[in-house]
Design a protein around this motif. Structure first.
Motif, PDB file in Angstrom:
ATOM      1  N   ILE A  61       0.858  -1.182   0.000  1.00 55.54           N
ATOM      2  CA  ILE A  61       0.000   0.000   0.000  1.00 55.54           C
ATOM      3  C   ILE A  61       0.890   1.227   0.000  1.00 55.54           C
ATOM      4  CG2 ILE A  61      -1.804   1.269   1.226  1.00 55.54           C
ATOM      5  CD1 ILE A  61      -2.705  -1.391   2.434  1.00 55.54           C
ATOM      6  N   CYS A  62       0.893   1.938  -1.110  1.00 53.92           N
ATOM      7  CA  CYS A  62       1.747   3.125  -1.275  1.00 53.92           C
ATOM      8  C   CYS A  62       0.892   4.275  -1.790  1.00 53.92           C
ATOM      9  CB  CYS A  62       2.903   2.813  -2.226  1.00 53.92           C
ATOM     10  SG  CYS A  62       4.171   4.087  -2.253  1.00 53.92           S
ATOM     11  N   THR A  63      -0.117   4.620  -1.026  1.00 58.73           N
ATOM     12  CA  THR A  63      -1.086   5.645  -1.373  1.00 58.73           C
ATOM     13  C   THR A  63      -0.974   6.780  -0.354  1.00 58.73           C
ATOM     14  OG1 THR A  63      -2.762   4.506  -0.052  1.00 58.73           O
ATOM     15  CG2 THR A  63      -2.649   3.953  -2.409  1.00 58.73           C
ATOM     16  N   PRO A  64      -1.712   7.878  -0.515  1.00 53.22           N
ATOM     17  CA  PRO A  64      -1.652   8.941   0.492  1.00 53.22           C
ATOM     18  C   PRO A  64      -1.932   8.396   1.891  1.00 53.22           C
ATOM     19  CG  PRO A  64      -2.812   9.711  -1.454  1.00 53.22           C
ATOM     20  CD  PRO A  64      -2.563   8.253  -1.665  1.00 53.22           C
ATOM     21  N   PRO A  65      -1.221   8.885   2.900  1.00 51.35           N
ATOM     22  CA  PRO A  65      -1.340   8.314   4.250  1.00 51.35           C
ATOM     23  C   PRO A  65      -2.761   8.244   4.794  1.00 51.35           C
ATOM     24  CG  PRO A  65       0.550   9.779   4.141  1.00 51.35           C
ATOM     25  CD  PRO A  65      -0.178   9.929   2.842  1.00 51.35           C
ATOM     26  N   HIS A  66      -3.587   9.246   4.475  1.00 52.06           N
ATOM     27  CA  HIS A  66      -4.938   9.249   5.022  1.00 52.06           C
ATOM     28  C   HIS A  66      -5.848   8.205   4.386  1.00 52.06           C
ATOM     29  CE1 HIS A  66      -4.933  11.978   1.580  1.00 52.06           C
ATOM     30  NE2 HIS A  66      -6.234  11.862   1.491  1.00 52.06           N
ATOM     31  N   THR A  67      -5.352   7.493   3.351  1.00 60.87           N
ATOM     32  CA  THR A  67      -6.138   6.416   2.732  1.00 60.87           C
ATOM     33  C   THR A  67      -5.691   5.029   3.185  1.00 60.87           C
ATOM     34  OG1 THR A  67      -4.689   6.168   0.788  1.00 60.87           O
ATOM     35  CG2 THR A  67      -6.389   7.870   0.678  1.00 60.87           C
ATOM     36  N   HIS A  68      -4.612   4.941   3.934  1.00 59.74           N
ATOM     37  CA  HIS A  68      -4.034   3.637   4.262  1.00 59.74           C
ATOM     38  C   HIS A  68      -5.005   2.717   4.998  1.00 59.74           C
ATOM     39  CE1 HIS A  68       0.465   5.073   4.083  1.00 59.74           C
ATOM     40  NE2 HIS A  68      -0.145   5.111   2.915  1.00 59.74           N
ATOM     41  N   LEU A  69      -5.665   3.241   6.015  1.00 58.56           N
ATOM     42  CA  LEU A  69      -6.484   2.374   6.861  1.00 58.56           C
ATOM     43  C   LEU A  69      -7.617   1.723   6.078  1.00 58.56           C
ATOM     44  CD1 LEU A  69      -7.189   1.212   9.609  1.00 58.56           C
ATOM     45  CD2 LEU A  69      -8.471   3.306  10.098  1.00 58.56           C
ATOM     46  N   SER A 125      -3.119   8.402  13.519  1.00 57.45           N
ATOM     47  CA  SER A 125      -3.584   8.604  14.884  1.00 57.45           C
ATOM     48  C   SER A 125      -3.503   7.286  15.629  1.00 57.45           C
ATOM     49  CB  SER A 125      -5.028   9.126  14.912  1.00 57.45           C
ATOM     50  OG  SER A 125      -5.930   8.100  14.513  1.00 57.45           O
ATOM     51  N   LEU A 126      -3.496   7.377  16.940  1.00 53.35           N
ATOM     52  CA  LEU A 126      -3.486   6.158  17.751  1.00 53.35           C
ATOM     53  C   LEU A 126      -4.796   5.395  17.611  1.00 53.35           C
ATOM     54  CD1 LEU A 126      -1.663   7.390  20.971  1.00 53.35           C
ATOM     55  CD2 LEU A 126      -0.817   5.752  19.270  1.00 53.35           C
ATOM     56  N   ALA A 127      -5.890   6.113  17.404  1.00 52.72           N
ATOM     57  CA  ALA A 127      -7.157   5.423  17.188  1.00 52.72           C
ATOM     58  C   ALA A 127      -7.099   4.574  15.925  1.00 52.72           C
ATOM     59  CB  ALA A 127      -8.293   6.446  17.102  1.00 52.72           C
ATOM     60  N   GLU A 128      -6.545   5.118  14.850  1.00 56.73           N
ATOM     61  CA  GLU A 128      -6.388   4.343  13.618  1.00 56.73           C
ATOM     62  C   GLU A 128      -5.410   3.190  13.820  1.00 56.73           C
ATOM     63  OE1 GLU A 128      -7.295   7.568  10.070  1.00 56.73           O
ATOM     64  OE2 GLU A 128      -5.242   6.945  10.448  1.00 56.73           O
ATOM     65  N   HIS A 129      -4.348   3.437  14.591  1.00 56.76           N
ATOM     66  CA  HIS A 129      -3.374   2.382  14.866  1.00 56.76           C
ATOM     67  C   HIS A 129      -4.044   1.225  15.589  1.00 56.76           C
ATOM     68  CE1 HIS A 129       0.115   0.355  16.652  1.00 56.76           C
ATOM     69  NE2 HIS A 129       0.827   0.917  15.710  1.00 56.76           N
ATOM     70  N   THR A 177      -4.867  18.873   6.523  1.00 56.96           N
ATOM     71  CA  THR A 177      -6.075  18.079   6.369  1.00 56.96           C
ATOM     72  C   THR A 177      -6.544  18.155   4.920  1.00 56.96           C
ATOM     73  OG1 THR A 177      -7.546  19.922   6.923  1.00 56.96           O
ATOM     74  CG2 THR A 177      -6.830  18.499   8.747  1.00 56.96           C
ATOM     75  N   VAL A 178      -7.314  17.159   4.510  1.00 56.96           N
ATOM     76  CA  VAL A 178      -7.987  17.152   3.221  1.00 56.96           C
ATOM     77  C   VAL A 178      -9.409  16.665   3.461  1.00 56.96           C
ATOM     78  CG1 VAL A 178      -8.116  16.103   0.934  1.00 56.96           C
ATOM     79  CG2 VAL A 178      -5.912  16.813   1.843  1.00 56.96           C
ATOM     80  N   ASP A 179     -10.388  17.484   3.089  1.00 54.22           N
ATOM     81  CA  ASP A 179     -11.794  17.139   3.296  1.00 54.22           C
ATOM     82  C   ASP A 179     -12.070  16.754   4.744  1.00 54.22           C
ATOM     83  OD1 ASP A 179     -12.284  17.562   0.575  1.00 54.22           O
ATOM     84  OD2 ASP A 179     -11.792  15.483   0.070  1.00 54.22           O
ATOM     85  N   GLY A 180     -11.442  17.473   5.661  1.00 54.33           N
ATOM     86  CA  GLY A 180     -11.674  17.226   7.064  1.00 54.33           C
ATOM     87  C   GLY A 180     -10.918  16.056   7.657  1.00 54.33           C
ATOM     88  N   ARG A 181     -10.096  15.392   6.852  1.00 51.47           N
ATOM     89  CA  ARG A 181      -9.351  14.226   7.329  1.00 51.47           C
ATOM     90  C   ARG A 181      -7.881  14.608   7.513  1.00 51.47           C
ATOM     91  NH1 ARG A 181     -10.462   9.766   2.922  1.00 51.47           N
ATOM     92  NH2 ARG A 181      -9.372   8.448   4.432  1.00 51.47           N
ATOM     93  N   PRO A 182      -7.250  14.174   8.613  1.00 51.04           N
ATOM     94  CA  PRO A 182      -5.836  14.502   8.828  1.00 51.04           C
ATOM     95  C   PRO A 182      -4.955  13.940   7.714  1.00 51.04           C
ATOM     96  CG  PRO A 182      -6.835  13.665  10.840  1.00 51.04           C
ATOM     97  CD  PRO A 182      -7.827  13.426   9.735  1.00 51.04           C
ATOM     98  N   VAL A 183      -3.969  14.722   7.311  1.00 51.14           N
ATOM     99  CA  VAL A 183      -2.964  14.291   6.334  1.00 51.14           C
ATOM    100  C   VAL A 183      -1.568  14.449   6.925  1.00 51.14           C
ATOM    101  CG1 VAL A 183      -1.976  14.719   4.064  1.00 51.14           C
ATOM    102  CG2 VAL A 183      -4.452  14.852   4.381  1.00 51.14           C
ATOM    103  N   LEU A 184      -1.303  15.624   7.522  1.00 47.28           N
ATOM    104  CA  LEU A 184      -0.047  15.871   8.243  1.00 47.28           C
ATOM    105  C   LEU A 184       1.182  15.661   7.366  1.00 47.28           C
ATOM    106  CD1 LEU A 184      -0.865  14.072  11.630  1.00 47.28           C
ATOM    107  CD2 LEU A 184      -1.343  16.440  10.979  1.00 47.28           C
ATOM    108  N   ASP A 185       1.143  16.170   6.127  1.00 49.12           N
ATOM    109  CA  ASP A 185       2.249  15.943   5.201  1.00 49.12           C
ATOM    110  C   ASP A 185       3.399  16.910   5.465  1.00 49.12           C
ATOM    111  OD1 ASP A 185       3.576  14.741   2.987  1.00 49.12           O
ATOM    112  OD2 ASP A 185       3.014  16.476   1.766  1.00 49.12           O
ATOM    113  N   GLY A 186       3.927  16.872   6.680  1.00 53.57           N
ATOM    114  CA  GLY A 186       5.060  17.708   7.026  1.00 53.57           C
ATOM    115  C   GLY A 186       6.346  16.924   7.069  1.00 53.57           C
ATOM    116  N   ASP A 194       0.127  11.716  16.586  1.00 51.15           N
ATOM    117  CA  ASP A 194      -1.128  11.989  17.265  1.00 51.15           C
ATOM    118  C   ASP A 194      -1.015  13.269  18.097  1.00 51.15           C
ATOM    119  OD1 ASP A 194      -3.745  10.932  17.419  1.00 51.15           O
ATOM    120  OD2 ASP A 194      -3.390  10.222  19.456  1.00 51.15           O
ATOM    121  N   ALA A 195       0.121  13.406  18.786  1.00 52.83           N
ATOM    122  CA  ALA A 195       0.333  14.594  19.610  1.00 52.83           C
ATOM    123  C   ALA A 195       0.498  15.848  18.765  1.00 52.83           C
ATOM    124  CB  ALA A 195       1.553  14.394  20.498  1.00 52.83           C
ATOM    125  N   LEU A 196       1.084  15.708  17.574  1.00 52.85           N
ATOM    126  CA  LEU A 196       1.314  16.860  16.704  1.00 52.85           C
ATOM    127  C   LEU A 196       0.032  17.373  16.053  1.00 52.85           C
ATOM    128  CD1 LEU A 196       4.605  15.751  14.932  1.00 52.85           C
ATOM    129  CD2 LEU A 196       4.340  17.705  16.470  1.00 52.85           C
TER     130      LEU A 196
END
Length: 404
Positions: free
Chosen positions: A90-98, A120-124, A191-200, A340-342
Motif C-alpha cells: 500500500i503506497c497511497t496517500p497516508p490518510h487512505t491507508h487504513l 492517529s493512535l485510534a487508527e493504529h 487536512t484534506v476534506d476534514g481528514r488529517p494528512v499531516l504531510d510535514g 497523534d500529539a502533533l
C-alpha cells in the motif's frame, strides 16, 4: 484480460508451492520504488507480481517494467476481487491507508504499508484489531530499520562502548522545490476534506530520522519506548499548512530524551545523522547511506547490508516463528503517538523576508532558510529547542503530554 489459469502453470514446478502473489496499490510516484524492489524477486520466481493499481495511468520505469500478465487497475477493490493477492503493498496517500488495509485484509492478504502507516493512535488500534481478526500481519515501510549499520550501532550500545547514553539526536537538512508541494492535492496539507494528512517534514520525508532515534531508544530500554511528552517548534518558508522545518524533543519515563532537528529548506545538504552520546564516547550513524562511526573509529565507515522489508515479510510468511518482522505495526506505535500529539499543535510559524532566499525558477525553485543548519546542529548538540538557544526567529514551543 489475461487468463489467470492458463498463466498459472509456469509458476509451479514439479508440484511445488507457487510463490506468493503480490499487488501494489499506488504504483506511481514512490510506488515505483516498490516496483523496482519487486522486479528482481519476480524475475527469480520468489514472488509473482499479479497487479498494479493507480488512479492515473501506470508510469513506465526502465528499472521495473511491467511483466507480461500483470493486470492494471484503477480501483483497488476491483483488483482485490479479481486477483486475490497474498501480499498487498500500500503506497497511497497516508490518510487512505487504513481503509485500503481493511479491504486487503478482508481478502486474506498480508500487508506492506508505506510510512506513516496511520495518522492517529485510534487508527493504529483499529488496524491492530483488524490484523488480529484476519490473522494477518503488516510490515511498515521504515526500510532504514533493516540496516546492518543500525544493528552495528545497537550492538555497540549493548556492549557498553558508549558507557551510559545521555542523549540521542538527529539532524537532517534537505531541500524540496516548489514542484514537491504541487505533486498531489494532499502535498503540504494538514487536512484534506476534514481528514488529517499531516504531510510535514516530521511525518513524511524525514520520518526515518525520527524512527531511527526511536529504534536506538528501544535498544537502550529493551522494549518499545513510549513517549510521555513532546516539545516542538515548527516553521515553514512557504504558504503550506505543515512544517518544513522542525525541532522536536521527545521525553520518556526512563532514558535520555530524543532531539529531532530537521528541515526541507536547507542551504546545505545533510543526509541524516543520528548522534548517540554516552559517558565514554559518541557514535554517529548516517542512516540514508548506512555509514557509521563508533568510539575508537578513525574514519566513518560504510556498513554494507540491508534486509529488504518485502523479502523479510515473505520470509516471515514462510517461517513466522523463526523470522520476525523488521518493522511490524506494533513497533511503529511510538511514532504514531508522536503524530497523534502533533495533530493539535498550532500552525507552523511562517518565516519570510530577509530570513529566506530563493534559488531557481518555476517548479525547481528552492527556498532556503538562512543559517538553519547551524541552528539545527546547535539544537541537536545541546538537546535544546531554538527558543532556548535565543534564535531570533524562534517561537515558544508547543508541549503535549502523551498517555497510553
Amino acid at each position: 484480460m489475461p487468463d489467470e489459469r492458463a498463466d498459472a502453470g509456469r509458476w509451479v514446478v514439479n508440484g511445488a508451492t507457487p510463490p506468493p502473489r503480490v499487488a501494489v496499490i499506488g504504483a506511481n510516484g514512490h510506488g515505483r520504488w516498490h516496483r523496482r524492489a519487486i522486479a528482481p524477486l519476480h524475475a527469480d520466481g520468489r514472488l509473482r507480481l499479479v497487479a498494479l493499481v493507480d488512479v492515473r495511468p501506470v508510469e513506465d520505469d526502465p528499472a521495473a517494467p511491467v511483466p507480461p500478465g500483470v493486470q492494471v487497475f484503477t480501483d483497488h477493490r476491483a483488483m482485490l476481487a479479481a486477483t486475490r493477492p497474498d501480499v498487498v503493498v500500500i503506497c497511497t496517500p497516508p490518510h487512505t491507508h487504513l481503509a485500503i488495509a481493511r479491504d486487503a485484509l478482508a481478502t486474506g492478504a498480508d500487508l506492506l504499508v508505506e510510512k506513516p502507516p496511520v495518522l492517529s493512535l485510534a487508527e493504529h488500534e483499529e488496524l491492530t484489531w483488524a490484523l488480529a481478526a484476519a490473522g494477518r500481519v503488516a510490515q511498515v515501510g521504515f526500510q532504514a530499520l533493516g540496516s546492518a549499520a543500525l544493528t552495528a550501532l545497537t550492538d555497540a550500545l549493548a556492549a557498553g562502548r558508549l558507557g551510559t547514553v545521555t542523549g540521542i539526536s538527529t539532524v537532517a537538512a534537505w531541500q524540496r522545490p516548489d514542484a514537491y508541494y504541487a505533486r498531489s492535492p494532499w502535498a503540504g496539507r494538514r487536512t484534506v476534506d476534514g481528514r488529517p494528512v499531516l504531510d510535514g517534514a516530521l511525518a513524511n520525508p524525514l520520518a526515518h530520522a525520527v524512527m531511527q532515534c526511536l529504534a536506538v531508544a528501544e535498544a537502550l530500554g529493551g522494549a518499545t519506548p513510549w513517549p510521555v511528552a513532546i516539545e516542538v517548534e515548527r516553521y515553514r518558508v512557504r504558504p503550506i499548512e505543515v512544517e518544513d522545518t522542525a525541532v522536536l524533543r521527545v521525553l520518556f519515563r526512563a532514558g535520555p530524551p530524543v532531539l529531532v532537528a530537521v528541515t526541507l529548506a536547507a542551504e546545505e545538504f545533510v543526509a541524516g545523522e543520528v548522534v548517540v552520546t554516552g559517558t565514554t564516547g559518541q557514535a554517529v550513524l548516517e542512516y540514508p547511506t548506512d555509514r557509521l562511526r563508533l568510539p575508537g573509529d578513525v574514519v566513518t565507515r560504510r556498513v554494507p547490508g540491508r534486509s529488504g522489508l518485502l523479502e523479510n515479510l515473505l520470509a516471515h510468511r514462510a517461517d513466522p516463528a523463526g523470522v520476525p518482522l523488521i518493522a511490524p505495526l506494533a513497533r511503529t506505535a511510538p511514532f504514531t503517538a508522536l503524530l497523534d500529539a502533533l495533530r493539535a499543535a498550532p500552525e507552523p510559524r511562517l518565516l519570510d523576508g530577509d530570513l529566506v532566499t530563493t534559488v531557481g525558477e518555476g517548479g525547481e525553485r528552492v527556498r532556503h532558510l538562512r543559517g538553519v543548519v547551524d541552528v539545527l546542529r546547535r539544537a541537536a548538540e545541546r538537546v535544546a529547542l531554538p527558543s532556548e538557544l535565543a534564535v531570533p526567529w524562534a517561537v515558544a514551543a508547543y508541549r503535549a503530554e502523551l498517555t497510553r
